[in-house]
Design a protein around this motif. Structure first.
Motif: not given
Length: 133
Positions: A116-123
């Motif tokens: 999720t971090s790689r895609h700019g999202l929170g877990r």
């Protein structure tokens, strides 16, 4: 494997039935059977079963494959919720379903926080872009 939310829901139904049979629960306070009808449980299990089957063949190194699988399970749950007048999954059920998806992916070897971090999202935003429930 991560425990399906439906297992927990069925356990709640059985516990409530036992309390009713023992006379320790007022029938006016019982509602598990209405909250989780057999049709909903069976349909949810079918969706989660398909997710688990695909999960076992998933290339966890492919973010695209992981997100595609998450999208498919979420869209199937959306359709199920829609078929139940948008009332199949309340807050607690939503949280259990999202946690189940996260745990199942993690058990398969997916590093959900890194993904999720790689895609700019929170877990805990893994399902958000598709989820209507």
């Amino acid at each position: 494997m991560a425990e399906r939310p439906t297992t927990n829901w069925r356990r709640g139904i059985a516990e409530e039935a036992a309390e009713l049979a023992a006379g320790t629960l007022n029938p006016d306070c019982a509602g598990m059977v209405d909250l989780y009808p057999d049709e909903l449980l069976s349909a949810t299990d079918a969706v989660l079963g398909a997710f688990e089957a695909e999960l076992s063949t998933l290339d966890i190194r492919s973010d695209e494959q992981v997100f595609a699988l998450v999208e498919r399970v979420v869209l199937a749950l959306n359709a199920l919720n829609e078929a139940h007048d948008e009332c199949a999954f309340e807050t607690d059920e939503r949280e259990q379903l999202c946690l189940y998806i996260d745990e199942a992916l993690t058990e398969q070897g997916v590093d959900v926080p890194a993904l999720t971090s790689r895609h700019g999202l929170g877990r805990y935003e893994l399902t958000d872009q598709w989820r209507d429930w």
